[in-house]
Motif scaffolding. Structure first.
Motif, PDB file in Angstrom:
ATOM      1  N   SER A  24       5.311  11.800   7.545  1.00  0.00           N
ATOM      2  CA  SER A  24       6.563  11.078   7.782  1.00  0.00           C
ATOM      3  C   SER A  24       6.432   9.620   7.368  1.00  0.00           C
ATOM      4  N   ALA A  25       5.250   9.009   7.640  1.00  0.00           N
ATOM      5  CA  ALA A  25       5.044   7.612   7.244  1.00  0.00           C
ATOM      6  C   ALA A  25       5.060   7.470   5.738  1.00  0.00           C
ATOM      7  N   ALA A  26       4.436   8.435   5.052  1.00  0.00           N
ATOM      8  CA  ALA A  26       4.345   8.356   3.598  1.00  0.00           C
ATOM      9  C   ALA A  26       5.723   8.494   2.945  1.00  0.00           C
ATOM     10  N   HIS A  27       6.602   9.292   3.578  1.00  0.00           N
ATOM     11  CA  HIS A  27       7.917   9.522   2.996  1.00  0.00           C
ATOM     12  C   HIS A  27       8.958   8.521   3.484  1.00  0.00           C
ATOM     13  N   ALA A  28       8.598   7.700   4.463  1.00  0.00           N
ATOM     14  CA  ALA A  28       9.558   6.728   4.977  1.00  0.00           C
ATOM     15  C   ALA A  28       9.857   5.652   3.944  1.00  0.00           C
ATOM     16  N   ALA A  29       8.915   5.412   3.067  1.00  0.00           N
ATOM     17  CA  ALA A  29       9.083   4.393   2.037  1.00  0.00           C
ATOM     18  C   ALA A  29       8.129   4.711   0.900  1.00  0.00           C
ATOM     19  N   ASP A  30       8.348   4.096  -0.225  1.00  0.00           N
ATOM     20  CA  ASP A  30       7.438   4.255  -1.350  1.00  0.00           C
ATOM     21  C   ASP A  30       6.093   3.658  -0.973  1.00  0.00           C
ATOM     22  N   PRO A  31       5.006   4.434  -0.876  1.00  0.00           N
ATOM     23  CA  PRO A  31       3.715   3.896  -0.448  1.00  0.00           C
ATOM     24  C   PRO A  31       3.096   2.932  -1.447  1.00  0.00           C
ATOM     25  N   SER A  32       3.689   2.810  -2.616  1.00  0.00           N
ATOM     26  CA  SER A  32       3.203   1.845  -3.609  1.00  0.00           C
ATOM     27  C   SER A  32       4.157   0.664  -3.779  1.00  0.00           C
ATOM     28  N   ALA A  33       5.106   0.514  -2.862  1.00  0.00           N
ATOM     29  CA  ALA A  33       6.125  -0.526  -3.011  1.00  0.00           C
ATOM     30  C   ALA A  33       5.513  -1.921  -3.071  1.00  0.00           C
ATOM     31  N   LEU A  34       4.566  -2.222  -2.185  1.00  0.00           N
ATOM     32  CA  LEU A  34       3.963  -3.558  -2.191  1.00  0.00           C
ATOM     33  C   LEU A  34       3.237  -3.824  -3.499  1.00  0.00           C
ATOM     34  N   TRP A  35       2.499  -2.829  -3.973  1.00  0.00           N
ATOM     35  CA  TRP A  35       1.771  -3.009  -5.222  1.00  0.00           C
ATOM     36  C   TRP A  35       2.734  -3.255  -6.389  1.00  0.00           C
ATOM     37  N   LYS A  36       3.840  -2.532  -6.414  1.00  0.00           N
ATOM     38  CA  LYS A  36       4.807  -2.706  -7.498  1.00  0.00           C
ATOM     39  C   LYS A  36       5.411  -4.105  -7.485  1.00  0.00           C
ATOM     40  N   ILE A  37       5.655  -4.639  -6.288  1.00  0.00           N
ATOM     41  CA  ILE A  37       6.212  -5.998  -6.193  1.00  0.00           C
ATOM     42  C   ILE A  37       5.205  -7.027  -6.680  1.00  0.00           C
ATOM     43  N   VAL A  38       3.977  -6.907  -6.195  1.00  0.00           N
ATOM     44  CA  VAL A  38       2.963  -7.908  -6.540  1.00  0.00           C
ATOM     45  C   VAL A  38       2.564  -7.814  -8.007  1.00  0.00           C
ATOM     46  N   ASP A  39       2.206  -6.608  -8.443  1.00  0.00           N
ATOM     47  CA  ASP A  39       1.701  -6.442  -9.807  1.00  0.00           C
ATOM     48  C   ASP A  39       2.805  -6.463 -10.854  1.00  0.00           C
ATOM     49  N   GLY A  40       3.987  -5.989 -10.467  1.00  0.00           N
ATOM     50  CA  GLY A  40       5.057  -5.884 -11.444  1.00  0.00           C
ATOM     51  C   GLY A  40       5.986  -7.075 -11.510  1.00  0.00           C
ATOM     52  N   ARG A  41       5.992  -7.908 -10.449  1.00  0.00           N
ATOM     53  CA  ARG A  41       6.929  -9.027 -10.420  1.00  0.00           C
ATOM     54  C   ARG A  41       6.258 -10.363 -10.124  1.00  0.00           C
ATOM     55  N   TYR A 132      -4.830   5.527   8.711  1.00  0.00           N
ATOM     56  CA  TYR A 132      -3.916   6.478   9.336  1.00  0.00           C
ATOM     57  C   TYR A 132      -2.720   5.784   9.994  1.00  0.00           C
ATOM     58  N   GLY A 133      -2.754   4.458  10.051  1.00  0.00           N
ATOM     59  CA  GLY A 133      -1.717   3.718  10.742  1.00  0.00           C
ATOM     60  C   GLY A 133      -0.902   2.835   9.829  1.00  0.00           C
ATOM     61  N   ARG A 134      -0.902   3.141   8.545  1.00  0.00           N
ATOM     62  CA  ARG A 134      -0.159   2.328   7.581  1.00  0.00           C
ATOM     63  C   ARG A 134       0.779   3.211   6.782  1.00  0.00           C
ATOM     64  N   SER A 135       1.749   2.584   6.143  1.00  0.00           N
ATOM     65  CA  SER A 135       2.681   3.309   5.289  1.00  0.00           C
ATOM     66  C   SER A 135       2.542   2.902   3.826  1.00  0.00           C
ATOM     67  N   GLN A 136       1.717   1.884   3.533  1.00  0.00           N
ATOM     68  CA  GLN A 136       1.514   1.405   2.167  1.00  0.00           C
ATOM     69  C   GLN A 136       0.063   1.625   1.742  1.00  0.00           C
ATOM     70  N   ASN A 137      -0.119   2.073   0.517  1.00  0.00           N
ATOM     71  CA  ASN A 137      -1.455   2.328  -0.003  1.00  0.00           C
ATOM     72  C   ASN A 137      -1.940   1.201  -0.905  1.00  0.00           C
ATOM     73  N   GLN A 138      -1.613  -0.013  -0.510  1.00  0.00           N
ATOM     74  CA  GLN A 138      -2.189  -1.216  -1.111  1.00  0.00           C
ATOM     75  C   GLN A 138      -2.603  -2.103   0.053  1.00  0.00           C
ATOM     76  N   LEU A 139      -3.841  -2.562   0.045  1.00  0.00           N
ATOM     77  CA  LEU A 139      -4.346  -3.380   1.135  1.00  0.00           C
ATOM     78  C   LEU A 139      -3.412  -4.547   1.403  1.00  0.00           C
ATOM     79  N   HIS A 140      -3.077  -4.745   2.659  1.00  0.00           N
ATOM     80  CA  HIS A 140      -2.254  -5.896   3.045  1.00  0.00           C
ATOM     81  C   HIS A 140      -2.617  -6.310   4.462  1.00  0.00           C
ATOM     82  N   ILE A 141      -2.694  -7.604   4.672  1.00  0.00           N
ATOM     83  CA  ILE A 141      -3.013  -8.179   5.970  1.00  0.00           C
ATOM     84  C   ILE A 141      -1.748  -8.824   6.518  1.00  0.00           C
TER      85      ILE A 141
END
Length: 258
Positions: A24-41, A132-141
């Protein structure tokens, strides 16, 4: 025999719930969204136009970006500009790895600016969730205020927290161990390495842990580092971010300070 079957059933039920929670966490949002923002923009905008939009900061030399999170009025995220999955990434323990926690602590003035006044260091915190407690697969603090219950509990326990690991009473129903790190800055001390040094097999075990770093003012300036571990039987997935308060209510109960 009956007790054994009951225990196995509980374990199977907990494993199923864990799988459902992760799905459910993985499908709640794009798990690569943060990476796309940082690397792509953010990074291209900094390189091409010397501005980090939509990030607040891009430090190309330091290898990180800082992005205002969409949740909360003052929460920021420090995100590496290289692909790193999260707390379990083996690159974090390599000899020349950046100290992302030290970099993240340098961003706490952004939180105070959003609140509108200076904050004592023990109002401020950093958190990274378990695998197991995150929804994004890019390290973020997560860079934000500490929650009022955690703030009160840490103040009450400060005299018992030394420079070695100490188990604390549960905070918000979750058990943590804590250690005190003296000094205004982390310097070379890296929470990822401090955690890994206590594990039998960091490669396998790091992903089960969540870390929270909270500023401390007593008995002297420093930090309190909290380490929690997932507990599937209790449906605790290691989200230390829960100790933070994205409304920063702690600022209403403490005086201003440095």
């Amino acid at each position: 025999m009956k007790q054994g079957r009951l225990a196995m059933a509980r374990l199977a039920g907990a494993a199923l719930l864990a799988s459902l929670w992760q799905a459910s966490a993985a499908h709640a949002a794009d798990p690569s969204a943060l990476w796309k923002i940082v690397d792509g923009r953010c990074v291209p905008d900094e390189k091409l136009h010397a501005r980090p939009e939509p990030c607040a900061v891009v430090d190309l030399g330091g290898g990180y970006a800082v992005l205002k999170d969409i949740r909360g009025r003052e929460q920021y995220l420090l995100i590496p500009t290289r692909r790193l999955s999260g707390i379990e990434a083996p690159e974090l323990l390599q000899p020349q790895a950046p100290n992302y926690f030290a970099d993240a602590w340098q961003q706490v003035p952004l939180v105070a600016a959003r609140v509108g006044r200076s904050l004592p260091r023990d109002d401020l915190s950093l958190a990274i969730n378990s695998a197991y407690g995150r929804s994004q697969n890019q390290l973020h603090i997560h860079v934000d205020c500490i929650g009022v219950p955690a703030h009160a509990m840490l103040q009450a326990a400060s005299a018992t927290i030394g420079t070695g690991w100490t188990t604390l009473p549960p905070i918000d129903g979750t058990s943590y161990r804590a250690m005190f790190l003296p000094g205004d800055t982390l310097g070379p001390r890296d929470p990822f390495r401090l955690l890994a040094a206590t594990l039998h097999d960091p490669g396998r075990e790091m992903g089960r842990h969540t870390l929270v770093l909270v500023g401390a003012v007593a008995p002297r300036p420093g930090f309190i580092l909290l380490d929690g571990e997932i507990d599937r039987l209790r449906l605790d997935f290691g989200a230390g971010e829960r100790l933070q308060d994205h409304a920063c209510r702690v600022a209403e109960t403490t005086g201003s300070g440095g």
